[in-house]
Design a protein around this motif. Sequence first.
Motif, PDB file in Angstrom:
ATOM      1  N   ASN A 106       0.712  -1.173  -0.026  1.00 58.37           N
ATOM      2  CA  ASN A 106      -0.266   0.001  -0.040  1.00 58.37           C
ATOM      3  C   ASN A 106       0.880   1.270   0.046  1.00 58.37           C
ATOM      4  O   ASN A 106       1.575   1.529   0.901  1.00 58.37           O
ATOM      5  CB  ASN A 106      -1.072  -0.147   1.384  1.00 58.37           C
ATOM      6  CG  ASN A 106      -1.877   1.091   1.266  1.00 58.37           C
ATOM      7  OD1 ASN A 106      -2.467   1.664   0.353  1.00 58.37           O
ATOM      8  ND2 ASN A 106      -2.012   1.685   2.522  1.00 58.37           N
ATOM      9  N   VAL A 107       1.059   1.995  -1.179  1.00 59.47           N
ATOM     10  CA  VAL A 107       2.140   2.903  -1.435  1.00 59.47           C
ATOM     11  C   VAL A 107       1.419   4.361  -1.042  1.00 59.47           C
ATOM     12  O   VAL A 107       0.629   4.689  -1.352  1.00 59.47           O
ATOM     13  CB  VAL A 107       2.598   2.954  -2.855  1.00 59.47           C
ATOM     14  CG1 VAL A 107       3.632   4.038  -2.961  1.00 59.47           C
ATOM     15  CG2 VAL A 107       2.982   1.602  -3.074  1.00 59.47           C
ATOM     16  N   HIS A 108       2.471   5.133  -0.153  1.00 59.99           N
ATOM     17  CA  HIS A 108       1.880   6.370   0.214  1.00 59.99           C
ATOM     18  C   HIS A 108       2.840   7.191  -0.634  1.00 59.99           C
ATOM     19  O   HIS A 108       2.253   8.645  -0.947  1.00 59.99           O
ATOM     20  CB  HIS A 108       2.440   6.479   1.663  1.00 59.99           C
ATOM     21  CG  HIS A 108       1.657   5.501   2.683  1.00 59.99           C
ATOM     22  ND1 HIS A 108       0.114   5.479   2.639  1.00 59.99           N
ATOM     23  CD2 HIS A 108       2.072   4.548   3.842  1.00 59.99           C
ATOM     24  CE1 HIS A 108      -0.324   4.577   3.426  1.00 59.99           C
ATOM     25  NE2 HIS A 108       0.806   4.033   3.973  1.00 59.99           N
ATOM     26  N   SER A 109       4.164   6.974  -0.661  1.00 63.10           N
ATOM     27  CA  SER A 109       4.839   7.990  -1.412  1.00 63.10           C
ATOM     28  C   SER A 109       6.027   7.273  -2.106  1.00 63.10           C
ATOM     29  O   SER A 109       6.374   6.209  -1.818  1.00 63.10           O
ATOM     30  CB  SER A 109       5.418   9.273  -0.515  1.00 63.10           C
ATOM     31  OG  SER A 109       6.292   8.498   0.429  1.00 63.10           O
ATOM     32  N   GLY A 110       6.589   7.950  -3.244  1.00 65.95           N
ATOM     33  CA  GLY A 110       7.650   7.097  -4.016  1.00 65.95           C
ATOM     34  C   GLY A 110       6.966   6.254  -4.952  1.00 65.95           C
ATOM     35  O   GLY A 110       5.975   6.243  -5.087  1.00 65.95           O
ATOM     36  N   SER A 111       7.769   4.951  -5.256  1.00 69.63           N
ATOM     37  CA  SER A 111       7.382   4.152  -6.014  1.00 69.63           C
ATOM     38  C   SER A 111       7.830   2.971  -5.763  1.00 69.63           C
ATOM     39  O   SER A 111       8.904   2.633  -5.250  1.00 69.63           O
ATOM     40  CB  SER A 111       7.499   4.750  -7.640  1.00 69.63           C
ATOM     41  OG  SER A 111       8.910   4.722  -8.151  1.00 69.63           O
ATOM     42  N   ILE A 112       7.200   1.807  -6.313  1.00 72.92           N
ATOM     43  CA  ILE A 112       7.697   0.332  -6.013  1.00 72.92           C
ATOM     44  C   ILE A 112       7.867  -0.250  -7.455  1.00 72.92           C
ATOM     45  O   ILE A 112       6.544  -0.478  -8.006  1.00 72.92           O
ATOM     46  CB  ILE A 112       7.028  -0.373  -4.992  1.00 72.92           C
ATOM     47  CG1 ILE A 112       7.401   0.190  -3.624  1.00 72.92           C
ATOM     48  CG2 ILE A 112       7.409  -2.119  -5.019  1.00 72.92           C
ATOM     49  CD1 ILE A 112       6.294  -0.568  -2.555  1.00 72.92           C
ATOM     50  N   VAL A 113       9.046  -0.873  -7.796  1.00 75.54           N
ATOM     51  CA  VAL A 113       8.684  -2.026  -9.025  1.00 75.54           C
ATOM     52  C   VAL A 113       8.992  -3.258  -8.666  1.00 75.54           C
ATOM     53  O   VAL A 113       9.842  -3.575  -7.808  1.00 75.54           O
ATOM     54  CB  VAL A 113      10.081  -1.453  -9.902  1.00 75.54           C
ATOM     55  CG1 VAL A 113       9.945  -2.418 -11.071  1.00 75.54           C
ATOM     56  CG2 VAL A 113       9.853   0.153 -10.506  1.00 75.54           C
ATOM     57  N   ARG A 114       7.931  -4.026  -8.866  1.00 74.80           N
ATOM     58  CA  ARG A 114       7.922  -5.397  -8.227  1.00 74.80           C
ATOM     59  C   ARG A 114       7.871  -6.455  -9.486  1.00 74.80           C
ATOM     60  O   ARG A 114       7.085  -6.113 -10.565  1.00 74.80           O
ATOM     61  CB  ARG A 114       6.423  -5.554  -7.578  1.00 74.80           C
ATOM     62  CG  ARG A 114       6.468  -6.645  -6.508  1.00 74.80           C
ATOM     63  CD  ARG A 114       5.714  -7.989  -7.041  1.00 74.80           C
ATOM     64  NE  ARG A 114       5.277  -7.882  -8.584  1.00 74.80           N
ATOM     65  CZ  ARG A 114       3.920  -7.551  -8.919  1.00 74.80           C
ATOM     66  NH1 ARG A 114       2.991  -7.273  -7.781  1.00 74.80           N
ATOM     67  NH2 ARG A 114       3.298  -7.283 -10.028  1.00 74.80           N
TER      68      ARG A 114
END
Length: 321
Positions: free
Chosen positions: A71-79
């Motif tokens: 559950n992303v709040h800020s920034g980013s995630i590459v999965r």
Amino acid sequence: MKELDFDSEDLEVTEEFLSRAYTRMQIGGDVEQTRAHVSRNVVGSVSVDDLEFSYDMSHDAGTLGKICLGNVHSGSIVRQYFPDGEEGFFGPGDVFVYTPHDRPYAGVIRRSSYNLVMFDPQLLTRAAAGLPGRRPDPVRLVGDRPVSPAAAQHLRRTIAYLRDGVCADPELSQQPLLVSAASQLLAASVLVAFPNTATTEPTGADRRDAHSDTLRRAVAYIDEHADQDLSVADIAAAIHVSVRTVQVAFRRHLDTTPMGYLRQVRLSHAHADLVAADPSGTVTVTAVAARWGFFQLGRFAAAYRAAYGCSPHQTLVQRGP
């Protein structure tokens, strides 16, 4: 209840911690800026983690043994590696399946603040037992993105409630029925949000066995065990019929669901506790509601008023409606 609280600017120490807290993994990042913060709150068998990385942290990890939501709040995630090597990119406001319980995972956390919510996959199977069209097999999630914006929003609200509501209040987090209800709410929200395998129709045998005696035995079991953590599967197992038989019996004879009837019974017990309480004592409406598994006080008050014609607080003060 807080279980972990970690803060470090050392990449090696962070890798060692993440391997202990999650699963064995290798991480990488900019050695000039490597601050990481992780805290964990636990509600029954569900953990809600707050994570923040001030750098781009790459990771390659083994299997968790638990379903993991991001559950992303800020920034980013590459999965990577879900479901079959497909890469996913997630930014602020996105909620997604980070990894199934039985697969390795890898990716990059790009200067992100986010939650990880982890739970045993059996929680989904148990929650699905109460769904119309439940398959007998263990439930699996077959997609990593929510089926609709509304479903995603509901799931984010559920995660926020677990984190900021139940976890944040030591008294609430120690109430077994409240913990059970919160866990089942999470599982139900996940089943609504993500594509899954939990659908089939009742069989002829289910319909045939859904007679009044089955209902009587189910009602008696619920009445005697309303103070315990119950699911539809528990009720069905106790009276030796299928889950679908129990569901059909309640719908056919009472025009409700087994869980709907259980809520009515628990509401009655909450009413009795409020009536019996000393208005000058330490009993509170919140405590009584939590004891009987009602974790959303507004909904509890609305259901109570509909059933008894007054608010729970009025009953407590007046010792009766």
